[in-house]
Design a protein around this motif. Sequence first.
Motif, mmCIF file in Angstrom:
data_model
loop_
_atom_site.group_PDB
_atom_site.id
_atom_site.type_symbol
_atom_site.label_atom_id
_atom_site.label_comp_id
_atom_site.label_asym_id
_atom_site.label_seq_id
_atom_site.Cartn_x
_atom_site.Cartn_y
_atom_site.Cartn_z
ATOM 1 N N SER A 30 1.326 -1.545 0.014
ATOM 2 C CA SER A 30 -0.438 -0.114 -0.298
ATOM 3 C C SER A 30 0.652 1.281 -0.408
ATOM 4 C CB SER A 30 -1.087 -0.375 1.380
ATOM 5 O OG SER A 30 -0.026 -0.212 2.395
ATOM 6 N N HIS A 31 1.993 1.416 0.470
ATOM 7 C CA HIS A 31 2.959 2.422 0.522
ATOM 8 C C HIS A 31 3.786 2.756 -0.397
ATOM 9 C CE1 HIS A 31 1.151 3.949 4.339
ATOM 10 N NE2 HIS A 31 1.441 2.986 4.397
ATOM 11 N N LEU A 32 4.486 1.018 -1.128
ATOM 12 C CA LEU A 32 5.058 1.321 -2.127
ATOM 13 C C LEU A 32 5.553 2.204 -3.303
ATOM 14 C CD1 LEU A 32 7.806 -0.186 -3.282
ATOM 15 C CD2 LEU A 32 6.280 -1.841 -4.539
ATOM 16 N N LYS A 33 4.387 2.456 -3.893
ATOM 17 C CA LYS A 33 4.666 3.746 -5.073
ATOM 18 C C LYS A 33 4.402 5.120 -4.436
ATOM 19 C CE LYS A 33 2.884 0.994 -9.132
ATOM 20 N NZ LYS A 33 1.176 0.728 -9.718
ATOM 21 N N PRO A 34 3.643 5.411 -3.543
ATOM 22 C CA PRO A 34 3.969 6.618 -3.168
ATOM 23 C C PRO A 34 5.023 7.195 -2.883
ATOM 24 C CG PRO A 34 2.368 5.492 -1.605
ATOM 25 C CD PRO A 34 2.610 4.684 -2.883
ATOM 26 N N LEU A 35 5.711 6.106 -1.645
ATOM 27 C CA LEU A 35 7.040 6.056 -1.099
ATOM 28 C C LEU A 35 8.104 6.619 -1.960
ATOM 29 C CD1 LEU A 35 8.346 6.314 1.895
ATOM 30 C CD2 LEU A 35 8.625 4.116 1.908
ATOM 31 N N HIS A 36 7.862 5.427 -3.287
ATOM 32 C CA HIS A 36 9.408 5.418 -3.805
ATOM 33 C C HIS A 36 8.264 6.536 -4.920
ATOM 34 C CE1 HIS A 36 10.737 4.662 -7.596
ATOM 35 N NE2 HIS A 36 11.656 4.081 -7.257
ATOM 36 N N TYR A 37 7.456 7.070 -5.170
ATOM 37 C CA TYR A 37 7.868 8.832 -5.830
ATOM 38 C C TYR A 37 7.808 10.048 -5.060
ATOM 39 C CZ TYR A 37 5.570 13.055 -8.063
ATOM 40 O OH TYR A 37 5.544 13.849 -8.787
ATOM 41 N N PHE A 38 8.106 9.438 -3.392
ATOM 42 C CA PHE A 38 8.557 11.124 -2.969
ATOM 43 C C PHE A 38 10.030 10.684 -3.162
ATOM 44 C CE2 PHE A 38 9.479 11.321 1.970
ATOM 45 C CZ PHE A 38 9.383 12.505 1.998
ATOM 46 N N ILE A 39 10.316 9.868 -2.534
ATOM 47 C CA ILE A 39 12.183 9.525 -2.686
ATOM 48 C C ILE A 39 12.643 10.043 -3.608
ATOM 49 C CG2 ILE A 39 13.569 8.635 -2.340
ATOM 50 C CD1 ILE A 39 12.184 6.316 -0.489
ATOM 51 N N LEU A 40 12.559 9.976 -5.434
ATOM 52 C CA LEU A 40 12.610 9.571 -5.968
ATOM 53 C C LEU A 40 13.061 11.127 -6.212
ATOM 54 C CD1 LEU A 40 13.523 8.724 -8.556
ATOM 55 C CD2 LEU A 40 10.747 9.042 -9.490
ATOM 56 N N ARG A 41 11.777 12.037 -5.957
ATOM 57 C CA ARG A 41 11.408 13.937 -5.447
ATOM 58 C C ARG A 41 12.481 14.141 -5.266
ATOM 59 N NH1 ARG A 41 6.235 15.211 -3.267
ATOM 60 N NH2 ARG A 41 7.265 17.712 -3.278
ATOM 61 N N ILE A 42 13.615 13.672 -4.106
ATOM 62 C CA ILE A 42 14.133 14.459 -3.614
ATOM 63 C C ILE A 42 15.814 13.686 -3.901
ATOM 64 C CG2 ILE A 42 15.704 14.088 -1.303
ATOM 65 C CD1 ILE A 42 12.533 14.085 -0.194
ATOM 66 N N LEU A 77 6.547 5.922 8.574
ATOM 67 C CA LEU A 77 7.487 5.989 7.246
ATOM 68 C C LEU A 77 7.918 6.916 6.796
ATOM 69 C CD1 LEU A 77 7.429 3.235 5.819
ATOM 70 C CD2 LEU A 77 5.733 3.761 4.706
ATOM 71 N N TYR A 78 7.557 7.535 6.504
ATOM 72 C CA TYR A 78 8.833 9.227 6.031
ATOM 73 C C TYR A 78 8.717 9.768 6.212
ATOM 74 C CZ TYR A 78 4.739 8.597 1.907
ATOM 75 O OH TYR A 78 4.330 7.939 0.473
ATOM 76 N N THR A 79 9.471 9.492 7.744
ATOM 77 C CA THR A 79 10.112 10.240 8.559
ATOM 78 C C THR A 79 11.655 9.547 8.238
ATOM 79 O OG1 THR A 79 8.772 11.559 10.009
ATOM 80 C CG2 THR A 79 11.070 11.392 10.677
ATOM 81 N N ILE A 80 11.237 7.847 8.719
ATOM 82 C CA ILE A 80 12.232 6.886 8.638
ATOM 83 C C ILE A 80 12.876 7.128 7.063
ATOM 84 C CG2 ILE A 80 12.921 4.608 8.054
ATOM 85 C CD1 ILE A 80 10.773 3.988 10.745
#
Length: 196
Positions: A30-42, A77-80
Amino acid sequence: MDNYTGLTEKELIILLQQDDEGALRPLYESHLKPLHYFILRIAKSKELAEDVVQDVFLKLWENRNQINPDQPFKTYLYTIAKRHLLNMLKRIQHETFIIEEIKKYAAPVENTTDLQIEYSESNNVLNEAIDKLPPQCKAIFMRCKIQGMPYKEVAAELGIAEGTVHAQMVKALRIIKEYITFKNAILLLLAYLKNY
């Protein structure tokens, strides 16, 4: 997956804390795609983003007892993820700096006999430094820097986390730099003493 269908994130986290590995899968999916996108932007690197995502979920499993089920899981999750990414970027920056320092000692400038001898001596010192590395450190360094293998492949081959490969590379490069600096200091001292 059927056993976990319809469960809330809080219920999945509670199962996770009871050492139920299966509860990690629905959280991951459930979190893979949005988390990947979030990290990719940085990170601006698909490979680095993939590495961070895998490491984050590994950390999540290892630190499952520290998760507060009553707090928003996404924030945790996003903080980690952000913290882990920043650490990796610092390591990479540090590693790049050390490689450039090592190149100063090992790179030939011209094709003269004196410089060829100097280059050969520098390479010998570099090889000595590599031999001084602890076994795992040396195995990782040889694969990454000598064979040119990506960190992901090295981690898979040695059965370790990519974060461990990064950490061991930073350690290896620090040891090598310190050894080269030490050897050069001795050579300079000997050259100085020859004049007296």
